[in-house]
Design an enzyme around this catalytic site. Structure first.
Site, PDB file in Angstrom:
ATOM      1  N   LYS A  96       0.860  -1.185   0.000  1.00 53.62           N
ATOM      2  CA  LYS A  96       0.000   0.000   0.000  1.00 53.62           C
ATOM      3  C   LYS A  96       0.895   1.233   0.000  1.00 53.62           C
ATOM      4  CE  LYS A  96       0.721   1.280   4.471  1.00 53.62           C
ATOM      5  NZ  LYS A  96       1.562   2.447   4.800  1.00 53.62           N
ATOM      6  N   MET A 127      11.428  -4.566   2.092  1.00 57.46           N
ATOM      7  CA  MET A 127      11.196  -4.335   3.518  1.00 57.46           C
ATOM      8  C   MET A 127      11.800  -2.998   3.930  1.00 57.46           C
ATOM      9  SD  MET A 127      11.928  -8.219   4.835  1.00 57.46           S
ATOM     10  CE  MET A 127      13.197  -8.458   3.589  1.00 57.46           C
ATOM     11  N   ASP A 135      -0.580  -1.189  10.857  1.00 57.20           N
ATOM     12  CA  ASP A 135      -1.011  -1.185   9.451  1.00 57.20           C
ATOM     13  C   ASP A 135      -1.802  -2.430   9.063  1.00 57.20           C
ATOM     14  OD1 ASP A 135       0.081   1.256   8.923  1.00 57.20           O
ATOM     15  OD2 ASP A 135       1.819   0.508   7.824  1.00 57.20           O
TER      16      ASP A 135
END
Length: 266
Positions: A8, A91, A132
């Site tokens: 996202k 990441m 999140d």
């Protein structure tokens, strides 16, 4: 069962206040993008976890996928499973890849073992795994509040535009970035800006992390400015970084960078 946990981006990210529990209240708009990992979970005679693709550092048992399994197992008599996670989403990029992996683990287990947990219950479990994580349960564009678990539908369409995301591989210390921010209400709230034309977003749709992160890593600001210089309609950092994204007209040619990147036509 196989799923494709997606990333996202944040359209605006304002830190409003610090909470006694150590989290921060925020205001943002999250939208899912199709930069995806691959997650396979099958029933097995013993619990197994393996990862391929981008190497995952640290203790394997701290992986959110494993934590998601044990979280549900604490309340349901789940059998052992074999989990294979193939990492593609960078990441430390502010793209929510690990959170997405965790949320999709909950969703796969819910379907695989017919737990019949509704979206609201899955979101409650996801909140226990990370701020999140709940977003990826329903996985639709949302206005986001609280610590990331309060959602409101938004009338947002980027149809006809294209997205570019660039990850320069810089690790941002999120804790230090938070400490560098003075929480306050924004001049322009994301909920008011994202419903307006994209060409009006610049300087109004703000990520509060940009100021401290760009000060520590000026090359990130250079990427953003180069995007604007080459014709991007809007550009910003996602989350606490270090990925930088930009929105372009559908027939534009996004600028090239020597970093991992993703492009998507809305």
């Amino acid at each position: 069962m196989i799923a494709f946990p997606n990333a996202k981006i944040n359209l605006g990210l304002n830190i409003l206040s610090r909470r006694p529990d150590g989290y921060h209240n925020l205001s943002s708009c999250f939208i899912p993008i199709d930069w995806c990992d691959v997650l396979e979970i099958v029933e097995s005679d013993q619990f197994q976890f393996q990862s391929t693709g981008i190497p995952i550092p640290g203790d394997e048992n701290t992986n959110l996928v494993i934590k998601a399994y044990h979280l549900l197992k604490g309340n349901y008599d789940l059998p052992p499973v074999s989990i294979h996670l193939h990492k593609v989403i960078p990441m430390g990029a502010g793209l929510g890849g690990g959170s997405s992996d965790a949320a999709f683990t909950l969703k796969i287990l819910n379907d695989l073992f017919d737990l019949k947990l509704p979206v609201t219950e899955l979101e409650k479990y996801a909140t226990q795994l990370g701020a999140d994580c709940p977003f990826f349960i329903e996985n639709k564009a949302k206005l986001v509040g609280g610590i990331g678990e309060v959602f409101e539908s938004v009338n947002l369409s980027l149809e006809g535009y294209q997205l570019q995301v660039v990850f320069p591989g810089i690790h941002v210390n999120t804790g230090q970035a938070f400490q560098s921010i003075t929480p306050e209400d924004p001049t322009h709230w994301p909920k008011d800006v994202v419903i307006k034309p994209v060409d009006s977003w610049k300087d109004k749709l703000v990520n509060d992390f940009e100021k401290p992160v760009f000060a520590a890593h000026p090359e990130l600001e250079e990427i953003k400015e180069k995007m604007y210089g080459e014709g991007a309609i809007y550009a910003a950092m996602s989350g606490s970084g270090s990925s930088i994204f930009s929105i372009w007209e559908h027939d534009a040619e996004p600028v090239s960078f020597p970093y991992p990147s993703f492009t998507h036509q809305f």
